[in-house]
Design a protein around this motif. Structure first.
Motif, PDB file in Angstrom:
ATOM      1  N   ILE A 202       0.836  -1.200   0.000  1.00 19.34           N
ATOM      2  CA  ILE A 202       0.000   0.000   0.000  1.00 19.34           C
ATOM      3  C   ILE A 202       0.871   1.251   0.000  1.00 19.34           C
ATOM      4  CG2 ILE A 202      -1.544   1.394   1.437  1.00 19.34           C
ATOM      5  CD1 ILE A 202      -2.742  -1.321   2.434  1.00 19.34           C
TER       6      ILE A 202
ATOM      7  N   TYR B  48       4.016   1.748  -0.791  1.00 25.53           N
ATOM      8  CA  TYR B  48       4.816   1.964  -2.006  1.00 25.53           C
ATOM      9  C   TYR B  48       3.929   2.285  -3.214  1.00 25.53           C
ATOM     10  CZ  TYR B  48       9.776   1.036  -0.864  1.00 25.53           C
ATOM     11  OH  TYR B  48      11.086   1.133  -0.422  1.00 25.53           O
ATOM     12  N   ARG B  49       2.749   1.674  -3.317  1.00 26.22           N
ATOM     13  CA  ARG B  49       1.888   2.027  -4.445  1.00 26.22           C
ATOM     14  C   ARG B  49       1.438   3.472  -4.335  1.00 26.22           C
ATOM     15  NH1 ARG B  49      -3.645  -0.861  -6.634  1.00 26.22           N
ATOM     16  NH2 ARG B  49      -4.567  -0.015  -4.739  1.00 26.22           N
TER      17      ARG B  49
ATOM     18  N   THR C 204       4.265   5.667  -5.534  1.00 24.05           N
ATOM     19  CA  THR C 204       4.376   5.784  -7.000  1.00 24.05           C
ATOM     20  C   THR C 204       3.288   6.726  -7.531  1.00 24.05           C
ATOM     21  OG1 THR C 204       2.945   3.894  -7.538  1.00 24.05           O
ATOM     22  CG2 THR C 204       5.279   3.423  -7.250  1.00 24.05           C
TER      23      THR C 204
END
Lengths: 328, 328, 328, 328
Positions: free
Chosen positions: A276, A278-279, A282
């Protein structure tokens, strides 16, 4: 010009980072503390974007553990743990907005020794728990009281830890739920993430009209993961400035300092919390820093940093961050 | 003498399994459905232990998905999903008691075709989700309407499934929280466990005065795990009888049929749900069936059964059971 | 015409399900048993597709636990556990082929009592382990010897369990690895799945020339999950028939009976094992039974079955299955 | 006097930290590289404790990806990935000993650009994978070649990353297994932990006579978690000094620098890796630094640090550490 004047809070917020009215949310004014984050309790304070609030938080045990001979199992009564100040109603806040909270200071409050940690039966990162249910006998209960002031956390004759205070639990109300203050999630809550510290701005996705900010559970210092489940718990005087960014849909809490941007995920198992965070990172890089999403994914592979908040709460929390020097 | 007269409900309950007043909780009487299980909403019905309640449940989408050309993303609005009947106030129920609910029947209600399943973006067991966050593109949305009646679930020309109805979501209110009806936990909730079916008695640990029973989300049939996240969702007429067992502290829901006893755990990761369920089962065997706890542990190794309810909800649910023939 | 003559093994296999030469892999012929599945040891037997092999397996402790007063920690020596017969070289088998193994019978062998279960320190589903590391004290060690014959498993005066024997560990060699026989994975191994029983055909993806079939670790009966980590372990005489299906790339083991087809996944956390198994099942339904993959996904949501093999090995194992009556 | 002379390696090792013979393990001398860590291949080099070895490692793709237009799916062939130098036989090493490896330098080798990263189908931290199996379509494949030298990693016009090289895969042979070099575990392996860098000493529990040291897979820089699964992969010249500590049973790899001690755990789910690492750290503090184990547990709660190595390999890796300033 400080970084804060360049932060999202300053550049997109109503108040431009300038301080408004100073409110004092004392223990008396707070009255009853809360054990859930939700929209059912009456706000104790109503503020404008830009206002500053000085909050008298209680420790996670609401001061019930007063001596090293106390037994947590006798003193604590679930679910009445982790008392929260608030709700603070922020005028103009609506679902789809972001509540920005600039953390100005977190100081120990009250008589010394101010810090408490302990072993609680079937709670913690290296024991069987209510969730990771085992048949093994629990560890003995154990309480440790330590002196905490701005010069340090005096653990023992042998070990002095730095005073690195932060807010363990802070968040807004879910839209229709009222959830235990022991839980972290997309609205904030019990993240136990040491980055939520003086100097940082933390951003929450508003779910409920007025945002309903709650906070409490301050820590004098804490390691990654809050291993035994109990940091150096302190009552505190915490000063925050709140601001509002209209129409900025984010899915999870974000955080910013002069060095980095960070996204915060909470889930089990722990890899899901990392996914979660890291997404979201991005997505933030794609939305605000002109990276293609896959480019951001490959770049974070080389320079992303991950901080474990807790590995003991009903959901585990991690913050994923990237240095601002790679975002220029 | 039926097994029910020998069940815990019958032998320890106030009503001895005998039916009291019959209540009808129609759509009209229910009025507004609820999207949380909690103690904040006013009860719609007050009953005595032993009373029977006939409940008109709505399907998990509250009837918003009416055709195979509908797009769930356009019709559904989080968090207003999975509507619940209730709260039903059970007189005399207090924290520390057990609410026993005998499920008498679950029948499809309203115009045919009554059954709906669908693919919802970023939801399901074989896709990236909000929790298991990935960068892959989501699957296409897809709706399937099927005829459901007491003779079967008519999936396609090629496949007819049996009509094996059960209650997807049922539970009592947490003590101080109000939690989304999409969530299962120690108080019940969205367990999606096919054993919660006519003929079974399910036992909940009461947390809040009056128990505050909620139920809804009935399914015409479902496989283990509710793989894509959406069973054959039906509006139903469901009949249950409630009873009360005083002073019986249990930690998680339990279930009983004439064949078996079952304990139910909900957690992530899935092994933690299984650990909870099996630990509770060893405790039940020790408390009520004269097994030493380690003996029960070793015996369940040889004859325990595990049923996966869902692997898609915010927590996954499993039921661990043992045949009554080994408990004599 | 039996189902077997319609199975993949029969319709695609070289031997058409007809029995070839009967081999006897006695303890003497086996000589040294193996504790890894790999391609480094010399085959003990070379067979043609269609041949039948009668195998004398040892129990998982290689007979070292002979009495209830034995201490597993004194008798067992990691990694020399779970002895395997084999490798059996199957002529013509190459990477990309499928090795089909028809399980004909599994019978207890040797002097009674033939069955052993026990509690091993820091091993099992409801205790802290080497992987789920905790500081709690381990449970006491405990050994249970039970009489096992074709009429039942005589657990205690009170409890007799059915004799439902199966092969706990069976698989082919990985291409370049040699992996502990305690581990299950894509090549089979220590799956501890009760469906691997007489009457079933199990299919393995061949990785290494000659397939290098290993098997051992037979169980007299076992519950879902093999909760304490040790089923009713028995030395056995096991009879299997092997066959070969050329050029059929599958990713994980599959299994077939006259009632169902099943795919087997092994991973941690447990939901990942379930995801593997269910994804493979959608792929099988798409490849061999004319379902669109998303149609299969939605249909399995309504009628898929999931069986937990073990929740104690280095990877957990589940089998996902669908009844053949929905595949017509 | 440097910290190294005070390290475990120096104070307990045979060589006292002093350098012995310098060996050169060139590509030519290595000959065939290996894709497993095991005891079946012949050692390519035999060394004495204290000896220094200069190793020519290949990149994780063995140089097969030479241009940004390459497709990994066409160039790479599982399981022939992540080539390892070795085995290096260390005289006198036996099960129960510790192999200490002092990392002296890791430098890029060969023609520029030396660095490769890429997106590989169904591999990585933010995508569905072979283990976390989903039905979503995979991401596109993508290759990135970057210039790497001792001054930096030249990611793009916009971003230059620091050159912070380390050894991605290093370990000893398991006792009886040969395991893919893509896997990390108790014997080391593909840990992808950036702390395994010049200046550190890493300690492995010897399992096999001669230790059989393998290493390879050097990275020019990497973020926490190696998010997409592929760091800045470089061929390298890596210099290590090996030493031996007799009769020191440790369960998992350990690491030491002048600032900290660290324990390394590898497991799934990620919290299990963290549990292993932190439990080992409490044990190390108890064994060598005069802390009571529960005291260490409570102290690490306040000052433990956790570093995520990878969240993409067959097991995830974390390092838990504590500053030496709290160990005095």
């Amino acid at each position: 010009m400080s970084w804060l004047s360049q932060s999202i809070m300053a550049t997109k917020g109503v108040a431009g980072g300038k301080a408004g009215t100073h409110h004092h949310l004392s223990e008396e004014k707070q009255g009853r503390y809360h054990y859930v984050l939700g929209g059912f309790a009456e706000p104790v304070l109503e503020v404008e974007p830009g206002d500053v609030v000085e909050v008298e938080t209680r420790d996670a045990f609401e001061g019930q553990i007063t001596s090293e001979s106390d037994k947590p199992s006798e003193k604590l009564k679930l679910p009445y743990l982790n008392p929260q100040n608030g709700p603070i109603y922020v005028r103009g806040a609506q679902k789809g907005d972001v509540l920005a909270v600039h953390i100005k200071s977190v100081l120990p409050r009250g008589p010394q020794p101010a810090g408490t940690t302990c072993l609680i039966s079937e709670f913690g990162g290296l024991v069987g728990t209510a969730n990771t249910a085992v048949l093994n006998a629990p560890l003995p209960e154990k309480v440790r009281k330590v002196r905490v002031d701005e010069t340090g956390v005096y653990w023992s004759d042998r070990v002095t830890l730095p005073f690195e205070p932060f807010i363990g639990t802070i968040g807004v109300a879910p839209e229709i739920e009222a959830i235990s203050s022991l839980q972290p999630d997309y609205y904030g809550g019990n993240m136990d993430l040491p980055d939520v510290a003086p100097g940082a701005v933390i951003y929450f996705p508003v779910q409920h009209e007025g945002a309903y900010l709650h906070l409490g559970d301050c820590h004098g210092v804490q390691g990654d993961g809050e291993l035994c489940g109990v940091a150096i718990e302190i009552p505190s005087t915490t000063i925050v400035q709140v601001d509002l960014i209209k129409d900025m849909p984010i899915a999870w809490p974000r955080l910013e300092t002069d060095e980095k941007i960070m996204t915060i995920g909470s889930a089990r198992p722990l890899e899901d919390a990392a996914r979660i965070a890291y997404r979201e990172l991005t997505r933030w890089m794609a939305a605000d820093y002109r990276f293609d999403e896959l480019e951001a994914y490959m770049l974070l592979t080389q320079c992303g940093k991950l901080r474990l908040g807790n590995m003991v709460d009903p959901k585990y929390t991690v913050g994923a961050s990237v240095s601002k020097k790679y975002l220029a």
